[in-house]
Design an enzyme around this catalytic site. Structure first.
Site, mmCIF file in Angstrom:
data_model
loop_
_atom_site.group_PDB
_atom_site.id
_atom_site.type_symbol
_atom_site.label_atom_id
_atom_site.label_comp_id
_atom_site.label_asym_id
_atom_site.label_seq_id
_atom_site.Cartn_x
_atom_site.Cartn_y
_atom_site.Cartn_z
ATOM 1 N N GLN A 1 1.077 -1.246 -0.044
ATOM 2 C CA GLN A 1 -0.096 -0.101 -0.106
ATOM 3 C C GLN A 1 0.874 1.242 -0.013
ATOM 4 O O GLN A 1 0.540 2.359 -0.479
ATOM 5 C CB GLN A 1 -0.931 -0.197 1.240
ATOM 6 C CG GLN A 1 -1.918 1.056 1.302
ATOM 7 C CD GLN A 1 -2.819 0.884 -0.064
ATOM 8 O OE1 GLN A 1 -3.061 -0.143 -0.622
ATOM 9 N NE2 GLN A 1 -3.412 2.182 -0.552
ATOM 10 N N GLU A 2 1.942 1.352 0.618
ATOM 11 C CA GLU A 2 2.843 2.337 0.910
ATOM 12 C C GLU A 2 3.621 2.858 -0.657
ATOM 13 O O GLU A 2 3.500 3.944 -0.973
ATOM 14 C CB GLU A 2 4.036 2.395 1.871
ATOM 15 C CG GLU A 2 3.485 2.317 3.165
ATOM 16 C CD GLU A 2 3.301 4.061 3.654
ATOM 17 O OE1 GLU A 2 3.656 4.682 2.920
ATOM 18 O OE2 GLU A 2 2.651 4.035 4.835
ATOM 19 N N SER A 3 4.267 1.715 -1.042
ATOM 20 C CA SER A 3 5.114 2.043 -2.107
ATOM 21 C C SER A 3 4.822 1.233 -3.519
ATOM 22 O O SER A 3 5.486 1.564 -4.464
ATOM 23 C CB SER A 3 6.479 2.024 -1.895
ATOM 24 O OG SER A 3 6.751 0.848 -1.846
#
Length: 662
Positions: free
Chosen positions: A511-513
Site C-alpha cells: 500500500q505504501e510504495s
C-alpha cells in the site's frame, strides 16, 4: 498477419528489450537520442519553447518521439494552427499522446466557445476522464443540438469540488434556459462550502444571486458574524446564505452551529434546507467522533433531501452507535451507483440481518453478501466470512502462452511506457501504461491481455504497474501477480527477527510504495516503507543502527530494517492491534490514540469512522492485503475478522502510551 509470421520480429524485440531492461536509467541515457530526450524534458519543465522546437528533429524515430512531439506542441498550443494540431493527431493516431493532446485542445476550444469544433473533436476523444472537457461537450450538445443534458451536467458539476470554467459555464447556460433551478445552484454552493472551496461556492451563487455573491467570501471568513447580523428582509437567497454560514460554522464547531439552527434559523428555513443543514452538522460531529452526531442526523426526516456524501456519514455515525435501523434507511436512500459499492452493500446486508423480522429479510441479506463475496477487497472478504467462508488463494489462471506474452511485449504503448520509466520519467510512463491497458482505448485489454501486460511489468520489476494491471482483471485472479513479494529474503528475515508477521509487513509495503524502491512522497517519506527522515533517524537509534545516515534510507535492507522496526514499536504501543497500528503508520500515533476513545467497536466499524479518507482507505487496504499475503505465505485459510478484532479505549491496566513515538 498470422502470429507465426510475426514471431521472428517479436523474438528480436524480446531480445532487444531484455538487454535494455538490464541497463540502469543512467546507462539508458547514453543510448542514441536519450540525452536529447532528457534535455527536452528539462526544457518542457522550464517552459522553454525555443529549445523544444530546436531539439525535436533530433528525436525522429526515437521510441519516445510521440512524447517529445507532444511536449513541443503542447508548449505552443495556444498559438498553433489547426493544421499543426490535426497533423499531430493524424501522425500519432491511436497513441496516448494523440488523446492527451486532444484533451488539452478541447479545453482550449471550450474556453473559446468554439462549440462546433468541440462537438467534432469530442467524438474522437477516448479517455473521457476530464470532467471539465465533459462539461464543454455537454454545453456543445445543449447549444448545437438542444439536447437535455441537465441531469448529467449536475452530476459532473457537483463532483467538481473546485471551480472550473467548463462546468460553471454549462450551469450558467442551463440556468438561463431554465433547465436547472435555483435549488440546484444553492446545492452546489453548499457542497463547495462544505468542501472548503469558497471560490466554487461563490461562482454558483453568482449565477443565481449575483448581487449577493460577494457575501460568500465574508461568510467563509467569519460565519458567526453573518449569522449574528440583523437581516431585515429574510428572502430565499438570504436564507440560503444563512445555510452556507451554518455549514461553514459547523466545520469548526458543530454544536454551536446546532444551537444557531435551533435558536434562530430553524423556523425560517424550508424542510429541505433544515434537513441538509442538520446533516452537515451531523457529518462534522461524526468526523470529530462526537457521540451526538447521530442525534443531529435524527433531525433529518427525509433522507432523499441529502447527497450521497451526507448519507454515508449518517451511516457511519449510526454504525458507531449501533443504530442498525438508521443504517438500513440511509443505505436505501443512496444513489444506485453508491448503493452498489461493496462497502454499502455489506453494511446494508448487516443492517438487514440485525433488524430482520422475517426469513425474507435474512435471505435478502444473504443474497447481498453473496453478490460481493470474494478475496478482492476489504468488504468483499468480510462478506465471505459473514457467509461462513475463509480467505484462501484462488486457483491460478491457465499459464500465459508465448503468443500472449509476445503480443504484450510488442504493444507500442507498453514499450514506450517501460522505456520512459527506465529513463526516470515514471509519471509519464505510468500514464501511457494505464492508457494502453484501458478497455476504453484502442487495443484495450481483456482479462488474459491484462495478465500478460502485468506479467511483462513483473518481469521488468515495475511492480506498481504489475499490481495495478493485474488488479483490474474481472473473471480471473492471479494472486502471485496481485501480491508479489520482492525482496522476500530480506522482508522475512527482518520480520521474523523482531517477531513481526511478514504478511503484515508486505501488506503495508504494497500500500505504501507498490514496491517502488526509490519512491518518495510529496511530504518527504522515502523508500519501500515510506519512512520520514526524522522518523528514520529516531527509529535507527531505537533499533541499534548506530552508523545510520540519511542517505541510507533508500537502501533496501536499511529501509526495511527501519520500517519494520518502527512498525513493531507502533504495533506494541497499540497492544498488537493491526488496524490501529496501520492508522498510526499513516497518520501518526497521536490521531488513532484519540480515535479509539468512545465505545468499544468492531474494528471494521472503527475503520469506517476514521475521519481522514486517506487513512480510512489505507487501513482497510493494508488489512485486506495482509490477509491475502498470509494466505499466500502460509498456504492456509485466513480470517480478516481475526486480524481486525475490536477497538476501544486503552485499558486502565495497559502501560502508558509511548510519548516519544513519532
Amino acid at each position: 498477419m498470422p502470429f507465426f509470421k510475426q514471431l521472428p520480429s517479436i523474438l528480436t524485440l524480446v531480445g532487444t528489450l531484455s538487454l535494455a531492461s538490464l541497463a540502469t536509467p543512467a546507462a539508458q541515457a547514453q543510448n542514441r537520442g536519450d540525452d536529447t530526450f532528457l534535455e527536452m524534458h528539462q526544457a518542457f519543465r522550464k517552459n522553454d519553447r525555443t529549445r523544444l522546437t530546436a531539439l525535436l528533429p533530433q528525436l525522429q524515430g526515437h521510441t519516445l518521439e510521440p512524447l517529445a512531439a507532444y511536449w513541443e506542441l503542447r508548449m505552443r498550443l495556444d498559438t498553433a494552427s489547426e493544421a499543426d494540431i490535426l497533423g499531430f493527431l493524424t501522425k500519432y493516431a491511436g497513441s496516448y499522446y494523440e488523446d492527451r493532446l486532444r484533451n488539452d485542445w478541447l479545453l482550449q476550444l471550450g474556453k473559446r466557445r468554439d462549440w462546433p469544433t468541440v462537438a467534432a473533436q469530442h467524438r474522437s476523444y477516448r479517455m473521457k476522464d476530464d470532467k471539465e472537457v465533459s462539461c464543454y461537450a455537454l454545453a456543445a450538445d445543449a447549444i448545437l443540438s438542444k439536447m437535455d443534458v441537465a441531469a448529467e451536467a449536475k452530476r459532473l458539476w457537483y463532483a467538481q469540488r473546485d471551480a472550473d470554467d467548463g462546468c460553471t459555464y454549462l450551469a450558467e447556460h442551463l440556468h438561463s434556459g431554465r433547465k436547472i433551478n435555483g435549488l440546484d445552484l444553492w446545492r452546489k454552493a453548499r457542497i463547495a462550502m462544505d468542501a472548503n472551496k469558497p471560490r466554487a461556492a461563490k461562482d454558483a451563487v453568482d449565477i443565481e444571486a449575483p448581487r449577493l455573491s460577494e457575501q460568500v467570501t465574508l461568510i467563509f471568513n467569519d460565519p458567526a458574524k453573518y449569522l449574528d447580523k440583523r437581516i431585515l428582509a429574510i428572502t430565499k437567497s438570504r436564507k440560503e446564505l444563512a445555510v452556507l454560514a451554518l455549514i461553514r460554522l459547523a466545520a469548526t464547531d458543530p454544536d454551536k452551529a446546532a444551537r444557531e439552527l435551533d435558536k434562530r434559523w430553524g423556523l425560517m428555513l424550508t424542510p429541505e434546507e433544515r434537513h441538509w443543514t442538520w446533516a452537515v452538522i451531523g457529518k462534522q460531529a461524526a468526523q470529530k467522533l462526537q457521540d451526538n452526531a447521530s442525534s443531529y442526523f435524527a433531525k433529518v426526516h427525509k433522507d432523499s433531501d441529502l447527497s450521497d456524501d451526507l448519507l454515508m456519514w449518517k451511516i457511519r455515525a449510526a454504525l458507531r452507535m449501533g443504530q442498525w435501523g438508521q443504517v438500513l434507511s440511509a443505505t436505501e436512500a443512496l444513489s444506485a451507483d453508491s448503493r452498489n459499492d461493496p462497502a454499502w452493500v455489506y453494511w446494508r446486508a448487516r443492517a438487514l440481518a440485525a433488524t430482520a423480522t422475517s426469513d425474507v429479510h435474512k435471505q435478502e441479506a444473504q443474497q447481498l453478501l453473496r453478490g460481493i463475496a470474494s478475496v478482492k477487497g476489504f468488504y468483499e472478504q468480510l462478506a465471505l466470512e459473514e457467509l461462513g467462508q475463509t480467505i484462501t488463494v484462488p486457483e491460478r489462471p491457465a499459464p500465459l502462452t508465448p503468443q500472449e506474452k509476445g503480443q504484450a511485449l510488442a504493444n507500442p504503448g507498453l514499450q514506450r511506457a517501460l522505456y520512459a520509466i527506465q529513463l526516470g520519467l515514471r509519471a509519464e510512463g505510468n500514464r501511457e501504461w494505464n492508457y494502453s491497458t484501458n478497455l476504453h482505448t484502442p487495443g484495450g485489454m481483456n482479462d488474459r491481455e491484462l495478465l500478460a501486460a502485468a506479467d511483462l511489468a513483473c518481469q521488468r520489476q515495475v511492480w506498481d504497474r504489475c499490481i495495478n494491471t493485474s488488479d483490474r482483471t474481472k473473471a480471473v485472479i492471479d494472486f502471485e501477480q496481485r501480491f508479489p513479494m520482492p525482496l522476500r529474503e530480506i522482508v522475512l528475515r527482518r520480520s521474523q527477527a523482531i517477531g513481526m508477521d511478514p504478511a503484515y509487513v508486505y501488506g503495508l509495503i504494497r500500500q505504501e510504495s507498490r514496491f517502488i524502491m526509490d519512491a518518495r512522497s510529496h511530504v518527504g517519506a522515502s523508500g519501500l516503507m515510506q519512512v520520514m527522515p526524522a522518523t528514520a533517524k529516531w527509529t535507527a537509534k531505537k533499533i541499534g543502527l548506530t552508523t545510520f545516515t540519511p542517505e541510507q534510507i533508500t537502501d533496501k535492507e536499511t529501509n526495511v530494517a527501519i520500517g519494520t522496526g518502527y512498525l513493531k514499536l507502533v504495533l506494541d504501543d497499540f497492544a498488537g492491534s493491526m488496524p490501529m497500528a496501520a492508522a498510526a503508520y499513516n497518520a501518526g500515533p497521536s490521531r488513532p490514540r484519540n480515535w479509539r476513545n468512545g465505545p468499544v467497536l468492531e474494528a471494521a466499524i472503527w475503520a469506517e469512522n476514521i475521519p481522514f479518507q486517506e487513512t480510512r482507505d489505507y487501513v482497510k487496504k493494508v488489512l485486506s492485503n495482509t490477509t491475502n499475503y498470509a494466505a499466500l505465505i502460509t498456504g492456509k485459510p485466513q480470517s480478516l475478522k481475526a486480524r481486525l478484532g475490536s477497538v476501544g479505549p486503552r485499558a486502565a491496566s495497559a502501560p502508558e502510551a509511548n510519548a516519544d513515538l513519532p
